[in-house]
Every structure is written in structure tokens, then in C-alpha cells.
Design a protein around this motif. Structure first.
Motif: not given
Length: 271
Positions: A247-253
Motif C-alpha cells: 500500500l505504501f509503495l503504491s501510494i509512493g508510486a
């Protein structure tokens, strides 16, 4: 030569490797879509040198990205498919305000244009219900295979030049996507040549059709194109991440995609 087009072409080439993301969409995001269509149609005119000055750097960028980034994009799509798609999602959503500004929608759009926009969005958004199975690499290459590859290239390139319709997705539907990606990675020149001829012919034919509508129904065409881009959001959206880290990786992307969209908007849409 418009050497600035090399980086634009690299963005288009990188997106064309990913099923669900259209090179035509990236051309719209970069603000060069109508110029691209005009340049392809102008190759056989008296201004062919000027058009080639636009197209050659763009083609260099597309080819470079496909050759150098195909394995990276494959790796990202295999291991981080969600965040990769969230990056493109941020890119598409972030640039939409600039697209409406470029079309001067407040002044030029009427009811019929918003209807075209909705039709375009529904047309592309409905592709989310098409879930092709991952086909196998074709190993036994025959004459019928070459014919299939030629027409696959023709159909995919026609889709590529339309915003919101992914050429790679069309190749997946036809069943030749892994074969062509494998040919790029392993430099199978016979497969690349046959597919490439189909792509070139498809681009020329489709660009003439689009150029007609841009020349005669410009505002309506822009409304439809923006609708196609909006509809691609549903196609690119990979679903909500299932783990906290993802989730955090996707938000960052997604945030990076929005930031890149902002930079592109400042560079491409403002003087």
C-alpha cells in the motif's frame, strides 16, 4: 531535428511495453498528439523534411526505450505490477487538468462534446472486463505465424495511436504478446521485421483516419480523446493493495506519477 522528442519517445516506448497503458495516451499527456498525427500524415507531403525532423527523434526514443527498458518493465510488471500501474495512474490523473486547459473546455465544450467524452470513457473503461489469459510463446514459427504477426502488428499499432487503447493489451488478446516481447529481448529479427512492417502500415492508415477527424471535427475529437484517457484510468487501476508495505509503495508510486505529471504539465503545456 526536434531532439527534445527523444525523451518523449522514450516515455511512449516504455508505456507501449505495458499492457493497459497506451503510447497514444502518453502522446496526449505530453501535448504532442495532434502534432504527431499531422507529422505522420505529412511524410508524403512537400514538408516531409520538417515532419521527419519531428518523427525521427521520436522514433529513436521509442526504439531505445523498447530495446533498453523492455526487460526492466517486464521485471517491474512481474514483481511490482501494482505500484508500476499506480505510477501510470498518477501520471494520467495528474495531467488531466492540463488536457482540459489545452482543449479550452470551459469555452469550447458543449453538451454534445461532454456526451462524446462520456462515450469515450465508457468505451475504454469497459475494456477492464476483458481479462485475456496469458498466452504461451510461439516456438514453431511458420508462414501462418508470420501472417498472424503482421496483422497483430497492424491491429496493435492502430490501437497504439488511439489514446486509452493499449497496443500491448491488444497483442495479449490476440495471443502473441509473449512471443513479440521475447523477440525484442532475444533480437529475433525475423519476428521483429514482420511485426514492424505491420506496425508501420497500421500507424499510417490509422493516422489518416484520425487526421481527418482532427481537421474537420477538432473540438469533438479532443472531447473524445480526453474521454478515452479518462476511461484508461479504469483499465490501468490494478485494484487496492493487499498488504501494508505494498500500500505504501503504491501510494509512493502514485505520488511520483502525480509529480511527474506536474513537471510535464509545466514543461509541455506552459510557455
Amino acid at each position: 531535428m526536434e531532439w527534445k522528442n527523444i525523451y518523449r519517445g522514450m516515455l511512449m516506448g516504455a508505456s507501449d511495453v505495458i499492457p493497459g497503458v497506451s503510447g497514444g495516451t502518453i502522446a496526449v499527456l505530453l501535448g504532442i498528439y495532434d502534432r504527431l498525427i499531422a507529422a505522420i500524415n505529412g511524410i508524403f507531403s512537400k514538408d516531409w523534411k520538417k515532419q521527419l525532423g519531428f518523427l525521427i527523434p521520436l522514433a529513436i526514443g521509442v526504439g531505445t526505450a523498447i530495446l533498453l527498458l523492455s526487460r526492466l518493465i517486464e521485471w517491474l510488471f512481474e514483481h511490482y505490477a501494482g505500484p508500476t500501474q499506480f505510477f501510470f495512474l498518477g501520471l494520467i490523473i495528474g495531467i488531466l487538468p492540463y488536457l482540459f486547459h489545452q482543449a479550452d473546455a470551459k469555452s469550447t465544450f458543449h453538451t454534445k462534446h461532454f456526451v462524446l467524452l462520456v462515450i469515450g470513457a465508457i468505451l475504454i473503461g469497459s475494456m477492464v472486463f476483458l481479462q485475456p489469459d496469458e498466452p504461451a510463446v510461439i516456438k514453431d514459427i511458420t508462414m501462418s505465424t508470420y501472417i498472424l504477426l503482421f496483422f497483430s502488428g497492424f491491429i496493435a499499432s492502430s490501437a497504439m495511436i488511439l489514446p486509452g487503447i493499449s497496443g500491448s493489451f491488444m497483442l495479449l488478446l490476440i495471443g502473441v504478446y509473449p512471443t513479440i516481447i521475447g523477440a525484442i529481448s532475444n533480437l529475433r529479427l525475423d519476428i521483429l521485421a514482420v511485426t514492424g512492417v505491420g506496425i508501420l502500415i497500421g500507424i499510417v492508415v490509422m493516422s489518416k483516419i484520425i487526421n481527418f477527424f482532427l481537421s474537420n471535427y477538432r473540438i469533438g475529437t479532443f472531447a473524445l480523446v480526453i474521454g478515452l484517457v479518462i476511461g484508461s484510468i479504469a483499465v490501468v487501476f490494478p485494484g487496492w493493495p493487499t498488504t501494508t508495505s505494498l500500500l505504501f509503495l503504491s501510494i509512493g508510486a502514485f505520488a511520483i506519477g502525480l509529480f511527474v505529471a506536474y513537471i510535464l504539465g509545466r514543461v509541455e503545456y506552459t510557455d
